[in-house]
Write a protein that holds these residues in place. Sequence first.
Motif, mmCIF file in Angstrom:
data_model
loop_
_atom_site.group_PDB
_atom_site.id
_atom_site.type_symbol
_atom_site.label_atom_id
_atom_site.label_comp_id
_atom_site.label_asym_id
_atom_site.label_seq_id
_atom_site.Cartn_x
_atom_site.Cartn_y
_atom_site.Cartn_z
ATOM 1 N N GLU A 130 50.661 45.355 34.913
ATOM 2 C CA GLU A 130 49.895 44.099 34.383
ATOM 3 C C GLU A 130 49.893 44.673 32.803
ATOM 4 N N GLU A 131 50.233 45.275 32.436
ATOM 5 C CA GLU A 131 50.325 45.306 31.083
ATOM 6 C C GLU A 131 51.587 44.176 30.338
ATOM 7 N N ARG A 169 39.500 42.209 40.501
ATOM 8 C CA ARG A 169 39.482 42.864 38.540
ATOM 9 C C ARG A 169 40.599 42.206 37.396
ATOM 10 N N LEU A 194 42.638 45.370 29.473
ATOM 11 C CA LEU A 194 43.628 46.832 30.411
ATOM 12 C C LEU A 194 42.741 47.406 31.101
ATOM 13 N N LYS A 195 41.409 47.957 29.688
ATOM 14 C CA LYS A 195 40.342 48.749 29.152
ATOM 15 C C LYS A 195 38.931 48.513 30.778
ATOM 16 N N ASN A 242 40.886 48.376 34.240
ATOM 17 C CA ASN A 242 40.911 50.122 34.548
ATOM 18 C C ASN A 242 39.667 50.544 34.697
ATOM 19 N N LYS A 243 38.314 50.076 34.521
ATOM 20 C CA LYS A 243 37.461 50.729 34.256
ATOM 21 C C LYS A 243 36.891 50.902 35.971
#
Length: 266
Positions: free
Chosen positions: A208-209, A240, A259-260, A263-264
């Motif tokens: 993902e990153e 998402r 990214l936050k 992944n929340k």
Amino acid sequence: MANKIHRLNHIIKEDKRTFIVAIDHGNIFNVLPELMKPEKIIKEIAKGGADAFLATVGLVDKFPDAFMDKGIILRLDGGMSMLGNKDKSLERIFTVEDALRLGADAVICMGFPGSKWEEKYLKNLSRNVAECNKWGVPLLAEMLPMGFEGGEGSRTDDNLAFACRLGAEMGADMIKTYYTGCKEGFRKLIESTYVPVVILGGGKRINEEKLLRDIKEALDIGASGVAIGRNIWKHPNPQRLTAAIAKIVHGDYSVNIALKELNKIY
């Protein structure tokens, strides 16, 4: 009849950027199990914030409501499958009129300069451009030097810049191509291609990153958007991930913030 600008505005937004999700892989490749239930995943991606879809005739015809009024870019070429003879080129199997009858906003076809079947691909591209100009339909050309058989060795900065400029010269309204991660080379490509360029996601799964960083980097250099498929619909949560990418494309979010959000825990 709507003109090209009107149709392009359904794909490229006011900020001059677009987020396209490719779901046309079933035209050639086996896409199970991820797309076993295409209506469900198309709806999830549309809700996530995609602007448009690269799609096949079958998907657009059978699941029109799933796209939720997002832009539709119809694949015109095909005629081969993963089970068939690999020593042949893709063919032009649908027309611009077919796309219009299905309510598509634009069409897409391949352009493989330097490939074994260069002449056929470029003639198909020119024929599609002529029909698009006749009907006022935008064309997205997938300009890949040497085609699929060329491999990564064919994706030099000069080859990519030439392929994209060739697509523009032949009349394409948008170009889809590789982003190799070379900032200087991609900047040259953008500066020498006078139509919008979107980067493709590629066949390899990446984390993902890296996916988000590549997107952010290409946009900062001057790309007009992305056209990503497998890295989205093979993800455990396509909606998402779509939302995270949309934040980078249209919200100019940093990769860390996106990214936050991805992944929340909700």
